[in-house]
Write an enzyme that holds these catalytic residues in place. Structure first.
Site, PDB file in Angstrom:
ATOM      1  N   HIS A 167       9.346   0.747  -3.476  1.00  0.00           N
ATOM      2  CA  HIS A 167       9.026   2.078  -3.988  1.00  0.00           C
ATOM      3  C   HIS A 167      10.381   2.717  -4.099  1.00  0.00           C
ATOM      4  O   HIS A 167      10.714   3.530  -3.276  1.00  0.00           O
ATOM      5  CB  HIS A 167       8.235   2.887  -2.960  1.00  0.00           C
ATOM      6  CG  HIS A 167       6.819   2.472  -2.874  1.00  0.00           C
ATOM      7  ND1 HIS A 167       5.800   3.371  -2.846  1.00  0.00           N
ATOM      8  CD2 HIS A 167       6.242   1.267  -2.795  1.00  0.00           C
ATOM      9  CE1 HIS A 167       4.658   2.735  -2.744  1.00  0.00           C
ATOM     10  NE2 HIS A 167       4.904   1.461  -2.712  1.00  0.00           N
ATOM     11  N   LYS A 597      -2.242  12.616   0.591  1.00  0.00           N
ATOM     12  CA  LYS A 597      -2.364  13.350  -0.670  1.00  0.00           C
ATOM     13  C   LYS A 597      -3.791  13.869  -0.840  1.00  0.00           C
ATOM     14  O   LYS A 597      -4.048  14.892  -1.444  1.00  0.00           O
ATOM     15  CB  LYS A 597      -1.995  12.397  -1.807  1.00  0.00           C
ATOM     16  CG  LYS A 597      -1.937  13.055  -3.146  1.00  0.00           C
ATOM     17  CD  LYS A 597      -1.464  12.060  -4.188  1.00  0.00           C
ATOM     18  CE  LYS A 597      -2.361  12.156  -5.375  1.00  0.00           C
ATOM     19  NZ  LYS A 597      -3.094  11.064  -5.778  1.00  0.00           N
TER      20      LYS A 597
END
EC number: 4.1.1.31
Length: 960
Positions: A167, A597
């Protein structure tokens, strides 16, 4: 003038740093930054140097008094710059910030060398001072009443898997990371006590050269990295630090065992730590990871492994020159020498290229091993280049046992002939490397979204005329899958109509079938919602001809999926075909990013805690050894934070000696970037895992649990009322942060969204966190927490004492709050307010103000519960480091906010300044500007924006 300013940087640093915490840090910082400013002046003239220092001073003023008018003053200075100057100024600030980070790393290593730090003080956010020293841990466990034999036994049964992922909001380029390592090295040597005058001169020159080389390198990746690039990036760490770091670390474990009275070494077939990778295997939402990419990456890692082993074996041939050996080895050496292959002269070897004499039996055997490794490497290279190789499979190593057998024969022979001391040298190191790295260096995990497998099975059932699998309820899906798994009929018709997605899933499975199975880790199903997702993968593996199927790992990541996870796992274990198939072992992955999230950090952390406890109970009931795989990001918003604290705050009975953890692209550098860091990281994972198992953290009291449960509900409601239900939120988020511009950064090979269009839900967790980190507002980390605390205290004033007690006595709660405090230390509502003022529509400004008020309220409540008067009062080193770092970050924030304004509003009025750099003073068209975006954006603005993004990410140290 320059010399006056020269003094002022040191004076500025001293004015900023609270108290005299670390004199070294200020000295290192001043040394590097002054050196940089001299280079800047040589290259671009005094005006630019002065301008950069003035920016630092205005920012430092703001940091001291938090007077927001200073931000406007700074903005006015920065917006008038000519395009080439703007890029130079942004680049200069970014480099000064990088140098400040390097000064911190060197100071930290220096401090650690001089004194073992007190346990549990985490004054670098990545992990480095959190001492979980293996020697101390073993001694502590013995002092807590464990016998040395019990500790040894626990270590022998322990395994930690570290999974490198790409990432890469790893915002720095590899070219720059290597220069940073050399700067770090020069600074370390300069601060050594025994440095001579000549050494000092040469080191000074080297430092100057490396700082200038870094400054002259483009910080911006001009092309998006491919998955193969990412894999090579991750492998460079294995190659440069981990390969030699592992045997060195295992020797330290041997020493630590000796110190508690165990007089034998850790057996070489106990790899305490193994390495895996997602680079080239993680296809979740990344269309660039094709079956060919997976195949390439596997062959490449086998080629690299063979290459590393060839060097080790050659070194060993020098070392093992003895003639005494046992009968078994002598017979084998004679057998090798009688083959025609041993007679040939191999001119492509530098050492031992002619036939080895029979009175060197170890060399004869290792020579044959080297030949086979050479063939292994060449075959992988041919397959990579052309897809074909004339070297047959018999001439290469395909199984690890074939490679180990001759090495173990040498080890046994040396021990039997009284040469155990020699056997325990490089040969032991090599055996340990073979058990740790295997023939593929790292095992490649495969990850795919659950929906993709559903597509394939649905296509099969529709084609067979038995209905649409997708429309079946879960019970019917399970029943059909189990009956197919128990049956023998082939399901995949050759004429199956395939979409691109279906072809990709089946193509990837076929690659798994054709390559050696030891190249792969498990098959991970992301966004897993039901047990049928797991059985679907089992069935497809069988259908695609994978003889030894990969273990299937469900990944539960959204709040609802985490809540349902224990029931899903129970359903799997109660399915007779499945429980017989898994051999008593199961991995489950829990995701921190998407749960955070989805529900906010506090609720996600609690739900993860409960889900792990419950799944551990289910596994115990069915007699299955459960390994939890933690998908933690580098940032706190995505579950990041100091390693050993994170492990020690897991619920009791959930680790039991085995754990898997992702090491995200952006923190690989902080954990494995150089030998010392690599050694510390290996220690920390091993020690914390051992300690968690042998001396587990306390279980929460029932009343703590009840309060936590209630607060999590309140926190989720508050979080979702803003992020999901508030109609103004999406527009506010898009305008108040650089989210829209984020995609242009060439950060990684995967798109920023799972699906085009849509609101927050389709945005990946990384850009979501990255955007809020850029504006220093960190909304996803704290939103909901203040409301939960306030609710608890309003409900019953006694809860205030209870929260304090939870903070002091319950590791999970303490770590959650400490990480939050660290984020507040890096946040700044004044900076977030500047973005609002410049970028947000008038009607949305009151909404932004409300959010900033919540930020301040949450911070105050947190400090009261933790019993701190001031942020980070318990951690003076981190506090000092941040004080020195912040003026750079603030300058970049102001620059970014005004640059975004100019990109989004071309009519924004700017007063141009005369050129600063002598290099560009007489040119109309500066070199090196790349327009990523056609003609829409004035030249220089995009590069400036990207530089500010990289700089802020580097300054936050736990990026996206």
């Amino acid at each position: 003038m320059a010399s006056e300013r020269h003094h002022s940087i040191d004076a500025q640093l001293r004015a900023l740093a609270p108290g005299k915490v670390s004199e070294e840090l200020i000295q290192y910082d001043a040394l590097l930054v002054d050196r940089f400013l001299d280079i800047l002046q040589d290259l671009h003239g005094p005006s630019l140097r002065e301008f950069v220092q003035e920016c630092y001073e205005v920012s430092a003023d703001y940091e001291g008094k938090k007077d927001t008018s200073k931000l406007g003053e700074l903005g006015a200075k920065l917006t008038g710059l000519a395009p080439a100057d703007a890029i130079l100024v942004a680049s200069s600030i970014l480099h000064m910030l990088n140098l400040a980070n390097l000064a911190e790393e060197v100071e930290l290593a220096h401090r650690r060398r001089n004194s073992k730090l007190k346990h549990g003080d985490f004054s670098d956010e990545g992990s480095a001072t959190t001492e979980s020293d293996i020697e101390e841990t073993l001694k502590r466990l013995v002092s807590l009443g464990k016998t040395p034999a019990e500790v040894f036994e626990a270590l022998k049964n322990q395994s930690v898997d570290l999974v490198f992922t790409a990432h890469p909001t790893q915002s720095a380029r590899r070219s720059l990371l290597q220069k940073n390592a050399r700067i770090r090295n020069c600074l370390t040597q300069l601060s050594a006590k025994d440095v001579t005058v000549e050494d000092k001169k040469e080191l000074d020159e080297a430092l100057h050269r490396e700082i200038q080389a870094a400054f002259r390198t483009d910080e911006i990746r001009r092309a998006q990295p491919t998955p193969q690039d990412e894999m090579r990036y991750g492998m460079s760490y294995i190659h440069e630090t981990v390969w030699n770091g592992v045997p060195k670390f295992l020797r330290r474990v041997d020493t630590a065992l000796k110190n508690i009275g165990i007089n034998e070494r850790l057996p070489y077939d106990v790899p305490l730590i193994k390495f895996c990778s997602w680079m080239g295997g993680d296809r979740d939402g990344n269309p660039r990871v094709t079956p060919e990419v997976t195949r390439d990456v596997c062959l490449l890692s086998r080629m690299m492994a063979a290459n590393l082993y060839i060097n080790q074996v050659e070194d060993l041939m020098f070392e093992l020159s003895m003639w005494r050996c046992n009968d078994e080895l002598r017979a084998r050496a004679e057998e090798v020498q009688s083959t025609p292959a041993s007679k040939k002269v191999t001119k492509y070897y530098i050492e031992f290229w002619k036939q080895i004499p029979p009175n060197e039996p170890y060399r004869v055997i290792l020579g044959a091993v080297r030949d086979k490794l050479y063939n292994t490497r060449e075959r992988a290279r041919h397959l990579l280049a052309t897809g074909f190789s004339e070297i047959s499979e018999d001439a290469v190593f395909t199984k690890i046992e074939e490679f180990l057998e001759p090495l173990e024969l040498c080890y046994k022979s040396l021990c039997e002939c009284g040469d155990k001391a020699i056997a325990d040298g490089s040969l032991l190191d090599l055996l340990r490397q073979v058990f740790t790295f295997g023939l593929s260096l790292v095992k490649l995990d495969i990850r795919q979204e659950s929906e993709r497998q559903t597509d394939v099975i649905d296509a099969i059932t529709t084609h067979l005329g038995i209905g649409s699998y997708r429309s079946w309820p879960e019970d019917k899906r399970m029943e059909w899958l189990v009956s197919e798994l128990k049956g023998k009929r082939p399901l995949l018709p050759p004429d199956l109509p395939m979409t691109e997605e279906i072809a990709d899933v089946i193509g990837a499975m076929r690659v798994l079938a054709e390559l050696p199975i030891d190249s792969f880790g498990p098959y991970i199903i992301s966004m897993c919602t039901a047990p049928s997702d797991v059985l679907a993968v089992e069935l497809l593996q069988r259908e695609c001809g994978i003889r030894q199927t990969l273990p299937v790992v469900p990944l539960f990541e959204r709040l609802a999926d985490l809540q349902a996870a224990p029931a899903s796992v129970e359903k799997l274990f109660s399915t007779d075909w499945y429980i017989n198939h898994i051999n008593g072992k199961q991995q489950v992955m829990v995701g921190y990013s998407d749960s955070g999230k989805d529900a906010g950090r506090l609720s996600a952390a609690w739900q993860l805690y409960v889900a792990q406890e419950e799944m551990a109970k289910v596994a115990k009931k069915y007699g299955v050894k459960l390994t939890l795989f933690h998908g933690r990001g580098g940032t706190v918003g995505r579950g990041g934070g100091p390693t050993h604290l994170a492990i020690l705050s897991q619920p009791p009975d959930t680790i039991n000696g085995s754990i898997r953890v992702t090491v995200q692209g952006e923190v690989i550098e902080f954990m494995f970037g150089e030998e010392n860091l690599c050694f510390q990281s290996l220690q920390r994972f091993t020690a914390a895992t051992l300690e968690h198992g042998m001396h587990p953290p306390v279980s929460p009291k029932p009343e703590w649990r009840k309060l936590m449960e209630e607060m999590a509900v309140v926190a989720t409601e508050e979080y979702r009322s803003v992020v999901v239900k508030e109609p103004r939120f999406v527009e506010y988020f898009r305008s108040a942060t650089p989210e829209t511009e984020y995609g242009k950064m060439n950060i990684g090979s995967r798109p920023a969204k799972r699906r085009p269009g849509g609101g927050i839900t389709t945005l990946r967790a990384i850009p979501w966190i990255f955007s809020w980190t850029q504006t220093r507002f960190h909304l996803p980390v704290w939103l909901g927490v203040g409301a939960a605390f306030k609710w608890a205290i309003d409900k019953d004033i006694k809860n205030f004492q209870k929260l304090k007690e939870m903070y002091n006595e319950w590791p999970f709660f303490r770590v959650t709050l400490d990480l939050l405090e660290m984020v507040f230390a890096k946040g700044d509502p004044g900076i977030a307010g500047l973005y609002d003022e410049l970028l947000v529509a008038e009607e949305l400004k009151p909404f932004g103000k409300q959010l900033r008020d919540k930020y301040v309220e949450t911070q105050q409540l947190l400090l009261q519960i933790a019993g701190h008067k001031d942020i980070l009062e318990g951690d003076p080193y981190l506090k000092q480091g941040l004080r020195l770092r912040n003026p750079y970050i603030t300058t970049l924030n102001v620059f970014q906010a005004y640059t975004l304004k100019r990109i989004r509003d071309p009519s924004f009025k700017v007063t141009p300044q005369p050129p600063l750099s002598k290099e560009f003073a007489d040119e109309n068209k500066p070199a090196g500007l790349v327009k990523l975006n056609g003609e829409r954006v004035p030249p220089g603005l995009e590069d400036t924006l990207i530089l500010t993004m990289k700089g802020i990410a580097a300054g936050m140290q736990n990026t996206g």
